[in-house]
Structure formats: C-alpha cells, structure tokens
Design an enzyme around this catalytic site. Structure first.
Site, short mmCIF file in Angstrom:
data_model
loop_
_atom_site.label_atom_id
_atom_site.label_comp_id
_atom_site.label_asym_id
_atom_site.label_seq_id
_atom_site.Cartn_x
_atom_site.Cartn_y
_atom_site.Cartn_z
N HIS A 130 0.82 -1.23 0.00
CA HIS A 130 0.00 0.00 0.00
C HIS A 130 0.85 1.27 0.00
O HIS A 130 0.34 2.35 -0.30
CB HIS A 130 -0.99 0.00 1.17
CG HIS A 130 -0.38 0.28 2.51
ND1 HIS A 130 0.05 -0.72 3.37
CD2 HIS A 130 -0.12 1.45 3.15
CE1 HIS A 130 0.52 -0.17 4.48
NE2 HIS A 130 0.43 1.14 4.38
N ASP B 159 0.43 -7.66 1.55
CA ASP B 159 0.80 -6.25 1.64
C ASP B 159 2.32 -6.06 1.61
O ASP B 159 2.88 -5.25 2.34
CB ASP B 159 0.22 -5.62 2.91
CG ASP B 159 0.25 -4.09 2.85
OD1 ASP B 159 0.20 -3.53 1.74
OD2 ASP B 159 0.34 -3.46 3.93
N SER C 269 4.80 2.52 7.90
CA SER C 269 4.51 1.35 7.07
C SER C 269 5.71 0.99 6.21
O SER C 269 6.27 1.83 5.52
CB SER C 269 3.31 1.63 6.17
OG SER C 269 2.11 1.63 6.90
#
Length: 383
Positions: A124, A154, A232
C-alpha cells in the site's frame, strides 16, 4: 634531686611521643635549610594527593557508567539497523471532484535487504505509484523501480540503482516470544521524522485479522511499539539487531492505543523470493464469488443461510467452472471439513498448492453432492 626529677620528666615525654607516633626522628635541615623527610614518610601520599586520586577514580567510574548507560540494546539496534531503513515517496495521479488529474504524494518506509539496492516495503506504500523516490539514511535520494508486489500479504519489493548500501539482517519470526522487547524504526508522519525509533514488546503472536473487508486474513505479530502512518514498510527489530517483521500502519488499530501489527519476516522472505523470481506471488484459486451472511449484507443482500457458503458467481474458465460448480450452489465442506464463511474457504485454499486436488461437498436444490476440483494458478491482474 631536682636534676633527677628533670631527667625523669624528659624520659617520660620521649616515651610518650614514641608510644603515640610510633617513634620519632630528630628534625634536621638539608643543604637548602628545608626540613628533611624520612624515607618512610616519603612513601605516604599527602592529603592533597589522596584527594586527587579519589577524584580521578570517581570521574573514571562516572565516565564508564555513562558509556554503559548509553550503550544499551536499543542504541545498538538503532546504530546497526537504522542506516538500512529508508523513506519511500510515492507520487501518484488521482482524480479530483471534477475528474481532473491531481498529483498526490505519500510517504512510507522500507528496509534494504540487499546491498545492490533491493528494498522491501508495504504494497500500500507504493500502490498506484507513477514515480518512486527512495530517501537513504545519509540524506541522499534515488529513483526507485517496482520489482513486484503481493496485495494479499501487503508486501512489495523496490529496486534502486546503487551499490554497497547498508543492509538489515533478517531473523527468524518462528522463534520470537511474547514479552520479548522490540524496536520499531521508520518515518512516522513523513520524512520530517525520518529514522524515528520507538520501543515496545511483542504483545501477541499469530494474530489473525481481516484485511480491509476483503475476507483475506493474515497472521501477524502484535506489538505495543508505536507504529504511525509513515512507519509502514519499516522494520520491527529484536535486541539482536535482527528484523523480525515489516511494520504496517494500515493494519494498526487506530481506535485504541498500544496495538500495532507487523508482518512476520518469515512470511515476508517467502514473498520476496517469489517476487524476485517472477515479479509476483503465484497462488491457487477456485474462481468463484461467494457470500456468507456478513459479506452478503455488505453488498446489500439478505442471505438466509444456516450453514455453508453461497456461490454467487462462477468463472467458466476456472477450476470451479470446469468442475461444474454453479451459481446458487452452497459449499458445505472442503475435504470433509465444514466451511461456514468466506474467510474459511479462502484460508483453506491459500494454504494449498497449485495442482492440488480438493473434494467439495455442496448443496444444490436441497440435494447434497460432491465433486473434485484441481486448483490452478490465480490469473494476474494488470496494474
């Protein structure tokens, strides 16, 4: 008589001095008319010298204490792994309210795992990117290219044209324990806070959560180390300076504090290997669109179903379509194991390999039947 008494007094005084001071020597003067010092007294430090020695020892002890206090496991982790954690800027094109193209920019983190420029991050973080810019720990920036992604876990791999980059060492996430201290390194809230370090513990293992209402589940590491937007793709590291997980703020529980998640590094490594070989991760699939009560309600349908999973749509050129599964069938079991949710079926299929045969027990018009399906590789969607 007086002379005798005087002699006794002098002897008594000398004896007293000898008893009190352990003997005495006559004070003589040297050639410079300075008082002479006996060899015995020369070996004794004077009061000032003793104070200097004591102060020096205390200072050395204080310095040693400061050094050991600074050289903690967290400091060592930051020094060993920090240089391998990078910033990743994603420049993408979106549409505004009037359908006009607008350039959007997002920032995440990544971890260099090969010195020739290979970086692992979250899918993402780079999703929809028209341009990827990698910011190294030394302040330099390099354009990156996308090697491949895996939406299900992911995970994505990015490559930069560079050599001799600092790398992070991967650990073994199967060996970690609840309560073990960990360090999260990344770029919370953007590059302004690049290389931030937060500390916590492993709160739980094998946490299974749904991913964005897609009925996909991931087994994750739960930690209370702060993982914010921008973190992230960053590293979750143990005190041996080994990366044991890739952080994901997307999976964090924003409604409560102290709950964040990381993708176990053993999962990450298997995904990286396939991406490096093929640019994607191959997985088996059935080729059906299925509903349980919860997913049907999400799409505005009311499903009266006591058990099993409803088949809403079947792709003709798919394993299920070729085997004869039809719309309206209710899948009850896979290999004699009951399935009552979309997640049950997807979890079961994801654990299998391409080419595996499975037995499906299904209900069609009130009659229970079985069929054999050979799982095939899921087609890759073009970005």
């Amino acid at each position: 008589m007086k002379n005798k008494k005087l002699t006794k007094l002098v002897c008594a005084a000398v004896a007293s001095a000898t008893f009190l001071f352990g003997g005495c020597a006559p004070i003589a003067e040297n050639e410079n008319n300075e008082p002479a010092v006996s060899e015995e007294n020369k070996s004794l430090p004077n009061e000032n010298e003793e104070k200097v020695i004591t102060t020096s020892t205390a200072s050395a002890a204080k310095i040693s204490s400061n050094v050991s206090a600074r050289n903690t496991p967290v400091v060592q982790v930051a020094q060993n792994v920090g240089p391998a954690v990078v910033g990743i800027t994603n420049k993408a094109i979106a549409r505004d309210f009037f359908n006009r193209p607008v350039e959007m920019e997002g920032v995440g983190s990544g971890v260099i795992f090969r010195s020739d420029g290979y970086i692992v991050t979250n899918n993402h973080v780079i999703e929809g990117a028209k341009e990827i810019i990698v910011s190294l720990a030394d302040g330099s920036t390099i354009n990156g290219t996308l090697v491949g992604t895996d939406e299900m876990t992911d995970i994505a791999v990015v490559k930069v044209d560079a050599k001799d980059l600092p790398t992070a060492k991967f650990g073994n996430s199967d060996e970690i324990m609840v309560g073990e201290p960990v360090v999260a390194i990344g770029n919370p809230m953007g590059l302004e806070f690049q290389g931030s370090v937060t500390v916590g513990v492993i709160s739980a293992l094998n946490r299974t959560i749904d991913i964005d209402y897609t009925d996909r589940k991931l087994n994750l590491i739960q930690t209370d180390a702060a993982i914010s937007p921008g973190n992230s793709g960053g590293a979750l590291v143990n005190y041996d300076s080994e990366v044991i997980g890739i952080n994901s703020a997307k999976l964090a529980k924003t409604e409560v504090e102290g709950i964040a998640f990381a993708i176990p590094i053993n999962t990450v490594q298997s995904v990286i290997e396939e991406i490096m070989q093929k640019g994607y991760v191959s997985r088996p699939y059935l080729g059906v669109m299925i509903f349980d009560k919860a997913t049907a309600a999400r799409y505005g349908y009311q499903l009266n179903l006591d058990k099993g999973v409803y088949v809403f749509q079947v792709s003709l050129d798919s394993p299920a379509g070729r085997a004869g599964l039809q719309r309206g069938d209710i899948i009850l079991k896979i290999d004699d194991k009951e399935v009552n949710s979309v997640a049950d079926i997807r979890t079961d299929i994801a654990a299998r390999k391409i080419g595996n045969k499975i037995k499906i027990t299904y209900d069609r018009d009130g009659v229970e039947n079985t069929m054999e399906i050979v799982l095939a590789e899921m087609p890759q969607t073009s970005n």
